[in-house]
Write an enzyme that holds these catalytic residues in place. Structure first.
Site, mmCIF file in Angstrom:
data_model
loop_
_atom_site.group_PDB
_atom_site.id
_atom_site.type_symbol
_atom_site.label_atom_id
_atom_site.label_comp_id
_atom_site.label_asym_id
_atom_site.label_seq_id
_atom_site.Cartn_x
_atom_site.Cartn_y
_atom_site.Cartn_z
ATOM 1 N N ASN A 171 -7.239 -2.069 -6.783
ATOM 2 C CA ASN A 171 -7.447 -0.862 -6.749
ATOM 3 C C ASN A 171 -8.632 -0.282 -8.048
ATOM 4 O O ASN A 171 -8.561 -0.380 -8.731
ATOM 5 C CB ASN A 171 -7.144 0.448 -7.024
ATOM 6 C CG ASN A 171 -7.404 1.544 -6.184
ATOM 7 O OD1 ASN A 171 -8.387 2.082 -6.414
ATOM 8 N ND2 ASN A 171 -6.423 2.790 -6.090
ATOM 9 N N HIS A 205 -11.117 2.326 1.654
ATOM 10 C CA HIS A 205 -10.935 2.644 0.207
ATOM 11 C C HIS A 205 -9.884 0.905 -0.039
ATOM 12 O O HIS A 205 -9.307 2.031 1.208
ATOM 13 C CB HIS A 205 -10.856 3.855 -0.694
ATOM 14 C CG HIS A 205 -9.862 3.638 -1.644
ATOM 15 N ND1 HIS A 205 -11.001 2.934 -2.476
ATOM 16 C CD2 HIS A 205 -9.122 4.461 -1.663
ATOM 17 C CE1 HIS A 205 -9.555 3.497 -3.993
ATOM 18 N NE2 HIS A 205 -9.318 3.667 -3.764
ATOM 19 N N CYS A 252 -11.397 8.027 -6.177
ATOM 20 C CA CYS A 252 -12.096 6.981 -6.126
ATOM 21 C C CYS A 252 -13.422 7.268 -4.435
ATOM 22 O O CYS A 252 -13.596 6.369 -4.344
ATOM 23 C CB CYS A 252 -11.049 6.784 -4.157
ATOM 24 S SG CYS A 252 -9.625 6.466 -6.073
HETATM 25 N N1 ACO Z 1 7.777 -2.799 -9.172
HETATM 26 C C1 ACO Z 1 9.690 -2.433 -8.638
HETATM 27 N N2 ACO Z 1 9.481 -2.001 -8.484
HETATM 28 C C2 ACO Z 1 8.799 -0.394 -8.825
HETATM 29 C C3 ACO Z 1 7.537 -0.161 -9.023
HETATM 30 C C4 ACO Z 1 6.891 -1.780 -9.613
HETATM 31 N N3 ACO Z 1 5.950 -1.895 -9.609
HETATM 32 N N4 ACO Z 1 6.926 0.586 -8.850
HETATM 33 C C5 ACO Z 1 7.563 1.638 -8.161
HETATM 34 N N5 ACO Z 1 8.659 0.677 -8.447
HETATM 35 C C6 ACO Z 1 10.097 1.502 -7.936
HETATM 36 C C7 ACO Z 1 10.263 2.790 -8.050
HETATM 37 O O1 ACO Z 1 10.971 3.178 -9.070
HETATM 38 C C8 ACO Z 1 11.031 3.486 -6.707
HETATM 39 O O2 ACO Z 1 12.513 3.166 -6.939
HETATM 40 P P1 ACO Z 1 13.647 3.591 -6.384
HETATM 41 O O3 ACO Z 1 14.129 3.267 -5.129
HETATM 42 O O4 ACO Z 1 15.190 3.098 -7.644
HETATM 43 O O5 ACO Z 1 13.973 4.600 -7.526
HETATM 44 C C9 ACO Z 1 10.680 2.139 -5.518
HETATM 45 O O6 ACO Z 1 10.381 1.170 -6.145
HETATM 46 C C10 ACO Z 1 9.982 3.098 -4.712
HETATM 47 O O7 ACO Z 1 9.071 3.947 -5.564
HETATM 48 P P2 ACO Z 1 8.033 3.589 -4.616
HETATM 49 O O8 ACO Z 1 7.046 4.990 -5.848
HETATM 50 O O9 ACO Z 1 8.641 5.594 -3.461
HETATM 51 O O10 ACO Z 1 7.357 3.565 -3.987
HETATM 52 P P3 ACO Z 1 5.723 3.220 -2.422
HETATM 53 O O11 ACO Z 1 6.732 2.207 -1.752
HETATM 54 O O12 ACO Z 1 5.581 5.064 -1.940
HETATM 55 O O13 ACO Z 1 4.747 2.577 -3.393
HETATM 56 C C11 ACO Z 1 2.971 3.515 -4.256
HETATM 57 C C12 ACO Z 1 4.272 2.750 -4.483
HETATM 58 C C13 ACO Z 1 2.459 1.504 -4.686
HETATM 59 C C14 ACO Z 1 2.466 3.440 -5.699
HETATM 60 C C15 ACO Z 1 2.713 4.039 -2.802
HETATM 61 O O14 ACO Z 1 3.578 5.217 -3.025
HETATM 62 C C16 ACO Z 1 0.485 4.057 -3.249
HETATM 63 O O15 ACO Z 1 0.429 3.028 -2.792
HETATM 64 N N6 ACO Z 1 0.591 5.498 -3.045
HETATM 65 C C17 ACO Z 1 -0.980 5.709 -2.377
HETATM 66 C C18 ACO Z 1 -1.491 5.540 -4.011
HETATM 67 C C19 ACO Z 1 -2.868 6.118 -3.655
HETATM 68 O O16 ACO Z 1 -3.375 6.711 -2.532
HETATM 69 N N7 ACO Z 1 -3.952 5.672 -4.080
HETATM 70 C C20 ACO Z 1 -5.337 6.109 -3.814
HETATM 71 C C21 ACO Z 1 -5.867 7.067 -4.110
HETATM 72 S S1 ACO Z 1 -5.881 6.688 -5.755
HETATM 73 C C22 ACO Z 1 -7.173 5.662 -6.468
HETATM 74 O O17 ACO Z 1 -7.277 5.079 -5.155
HETATM 75 C C23 ACO Z 1 -7.501 5.266 -7.477
#
Ligand code: ACO
Length: 330
Positions: free
Chosen positions: A285, A255, A115
């Site tokens: 994203n 970003h 990214c």
């Molecule tokens: N819908 C419903 N539930 C979901 C979904 C969804 N789309 N995705 C995950 N869940 C669930 C998981 O299964 C988990 O369930 P559980 O508690 O029963 O196990 C729960 O939601 C929490 O999952 P987490 O992964 O802990 O959720 P989090 O709050 O961390 O959010 C996310 C996930 C949005 C991916 C976040 O971690 C994030 O944005 N991470 C950073 C991504 C990033 O920085 N990217 C930058 C570089 S990459 C790029 O730009 C291409």
């Protein structure tokens, strides 16, 4: 001292809008979950046969940037494209753009930095301008992430979208311009976000999920924490380099990976959200394309004035990160 100055911006996104509500019918998710955890409401998805390939979008964004700059493609010396989703493994997207624009004088190549591809590319172009080896450069960030998305993985498919942004960069000896770019990388964490196949080590596996390719793998919550610390640290380093404080930043363009990441970084930097540009709600994203699309939209919305300090800051696969302070030129 000669440095680069941005004299034109352009962007484009595909016509097809994929809403959170539609995603509810594809994977086990809800509009409420996606909005609360990411800030995303909808994203744009490229369609085949509509001129929305990676190189098509890169060319369209470039034409808009060149038109704003009042510069013809024949005068370009360099085309640099940040992307991880090129049309083909080779030749580069930049070569297709060079052909489409008839930019016959320009050298053209892609930069792969996750990214952070746009800021890495901007850095390459600025260094070439500073040494005098290049006068007019076109810098593009473009992705067709939908082509590497696993549409059965709810933890990633809700995040991603397609689009392109471009800037035209020319030399300046004045106070304005791209004051500096600061880049970082830590390959030890490559496995937090990577493409599972499609390279020489593991050639594309077409039958992995019912005949559909899937490439993008991500460890979201570990990446989240790395993103907040890396974005904050590199932004602070960039401001410190110019003895600037957060009060001197007219607009931060981060970003667009997750609204919660953006808010956490803004808070750590003491930059209020009304001085932070976001459009993640509309596009999700788009990796290398998020910053140049946001920069173009902010510019066309009249949010930038000559002399304003704009802080660009990014983070992505690699891991890579970067920041740039731009003293806006027009
Ligand atoms: N819908 C419903 N539930 C979901 C979904 C969804 N789309 N995705 C995950 N869940 C669930 C998981 O299964 C988990 O369930 P559980 O508690 O029963 O196990 C729960 O939601 C929490 O999952 P987490 O992964 O802990 O959720 P989090 O709050 O961390 O959010 C996310 C996930 C949005 C991916 C976040 O971690 C994030 O944005 N991470 C950073 C991504 C990033 O920085 N990217 C930058 C570089 S990459 C790029 O730009 C291409």
């Amino acid at each position: 001292m000669i440095k680069g100055r941005i004299v034109g911006t352009g962007s484009t996104t595909p016509k097809r809008i994929l809403t959170n509500k539609e995603l509810e019918t594809i994977v086990d998710t809800t509009d409420e979950w996606i909005t609360r955890r990411t800030g995303i409401k909808e994203r744009r998805i490229s369609s085949d046969g509509r001129g929305e390939n990676t190189s098509d979008m890169a060319t369209m964004a470039s034409l808009r940037a060149l038109e704003m700059a009042g510069i013809s493609a024949e005068t370009l010396d360099m085309i640099v494209v940040g992307t991880v989703t090129p049309d083909r493994q080779f030749p580069s997207v930049a070569c297709f753009v060079q052909k489409a624009l008839k930019a016959s004088k320009a050298v053209a190549f892609d930069v792969s930095a996750g990214c952070s591809g746009f800021l890495y590319s901007l850095s390459v172009a600025c260094n070439a301008i500073a040494t005098g080896s290049c006068k007019n450069a076109l810098v593009i960030g473009v992705e067709r992430l939908s082509s590497v998305t696993n549409w059965e993985d709810r933890s990633t498919c809700v995040l991603l979208g397609d689009g392109a942004g471009a800037v035209v960069v020319t030399p300046t000896a004045d106070r304005d311009g791209i004051l500096s770019t600061h880049l970082g990388c830590d390959g030890n964490f490559w496995n937090l976000l990577y493409s599972s196949d499609g390279g020489s080590k593991i050639p594309e596996i077409l039958d992995t999920v019912e005949g559909k390719p899937f490439h993008l793998k991500m460890e979201g919550s570990r990446l989240f924490k790395k993103a907040v610390s890396s974005l904050t640290n590199i932004a602070e380093a960039a401001l410190k380099h110019h003895s600037l404080s957060s009060a001197d930043v007219k607009l931060m363009i981060p970003h667009q990976a997750n609204l919660r990441i953006i808010k956490a970084v803004a808070e750590k930097l003491s930059i209020p959200m009304d001085r932070v540009y976001t459009n993640i709600q509309k596009y999700g994203n788009t990796s290398s394309a998020t910053i140049p699309i946001a920069l173009d939209e902010a510019n066309r919305e009249g949010l930038l004035r000559a002399g304003d300090n704009v802080l660009l800051v990014t983070f992505g696969a690699g891991l890579t990160w970067g920041a740039s302070v731009v003293n806006w030129s027009f």
